[in-house]
Design a protein around this motif. Structure first.
Motif, PDB file in Angstrom:
ATOM      1  N   GLY A  73      42.609   9.317  68.446  1.00 41.96           N
ATOM      2  CA  GLY A  73      42.850   9.947  67.153  1.00 41.96           C
ATOM      3  C   GLY A  73      44.314   9.897  66.747  1.00 41.96           C
ATOM      4  O   GLY A  73      44.825  10.817  66.113  1.00 41.96           O
ATOM      5  N   ARG A  78      44.088   7.426  62.294  1.00 47.00           N
ATOM      6  CA  ARG A  78      43.693   8.301  61.179  1.00 47.00           C
ATOM      7  C   ARG A  78      44.090   7.695  59.840  1.00 47.00           C
ATOM      8  O   ARG A  78      43.337   7.772  58.870  1.00 47.00           O
ATOM      9  CB  ARG A  78      44.300   9.697  61.362  1.00 47.00           C
ATOM     10  N   ARG A  82      41.421   6.857  56.895  1.00 51.31           N
ATOM     11  CA  ARG A  82      41.568   7.442  55.548  1.00 51.31           C
ATOM     12  C   ARG A  82      41.648   6.357  54.478  1.00 51.31           C
ATOM     13  O   ARG A  82      41.000   6.445  53.432  1.00 51.31           O
ATOM     14  CB  ARG A  82      42.812   8.321  55.481  1.00 51.31           C
ATOM     15  N   SER A 109      39.130   1.201  62.472  1.00 48.79           N
ATOM     16  CA  SER A 109      40.256   2.148  62.467  1.00 48.79           C
ATOM     17  C   SER A 109      40.886   2.256  63.847  1.00 48.79           C
ATOM     18  O   SER A 109      42.086   2.481  63.964  1.00 48.79           O
ATOM     19  CB  SER A 109      39.784   3.531  62.005  1.00 48.79           C
TER      20      SER A 109
END
Length: 166
Positions: A73, A78, A82, A109
């Motif tokens: 994470g 992130r 997004r 991601s």
């Protein structure tokens, strides 16, 4: 150098599709020579469950030797998530989502900030390019279309040549 292989590439190799059939020996040679490493993702385990007959996890494990993508994470992960989700929602509000979209977004991601070479489907490559994440992360994208598969094979052949000349 890290190469993220998505489900499309693993399936193409397992199904012995022509472009992937030409890629596989070069890929295996590049892994054996240490020119590239191929990490596994938690998403691979989920996606491969749909086609156990193809033995995609076994193929991936042969290539990865147990190397796994981090999934901590991180801020970069992130940011990628997004950006991809925002672009998808903003620019494609009428597109019928595919069942694999969420998994692709998660996998990419995680892969983009860590991998030098990233494979994905053409739609996800378009999203990544529009968000300029490939530039921000400093990675090269390859779709499952034949010209890109051939381009990846050429890229790996170049890495092998560099390795031999060093």
């Amino acid at each position: 150098m890290l190469l993220y292989l998505d489900q499309n590439y693993l399936s193409g190799i397992a199904k012995r599709k022509p472009a992937f059939r030409a890629l596989e020996p070069v890929l295996r040679e590049a892994v054996a020579a240490g020119a590239i490493r191929v990490p596994e993702s938690a998403v691979h385990r989920i996606e491969s469950g749909a086609r156990p007959d193809l033995r995609l996890l076994e193929l991936l494990r042969e290539l990865s030797a147990g190397l796994r993508l981090p999934h901590d994470g991180s801020p970069a992960e992130r940011r990628c998530a997004r950006a991809l989700r925002a672009l998808l929602e903003r620019d494609y509000p009428d597109r019928t989502p595919l069942a694999s979209d969420d998994l692709d977004l998660v996998a990419l991601s995680r892969a983009l900030p860590h991998c030098d070479l990233v494979t994905c489907d053409a739609f996800m490559a378009e999203l990544i390019r529009r968000a300029r994440l490939h530039t921000w992360c400093g990675c090269e994208l390859f779709t499952g279309r034949r010209p890109d598969v051939d381009r990846l094979r050429g890229r790996l052949e170049g890495l092998l040549r560099e390795r031999r000349e060093a």
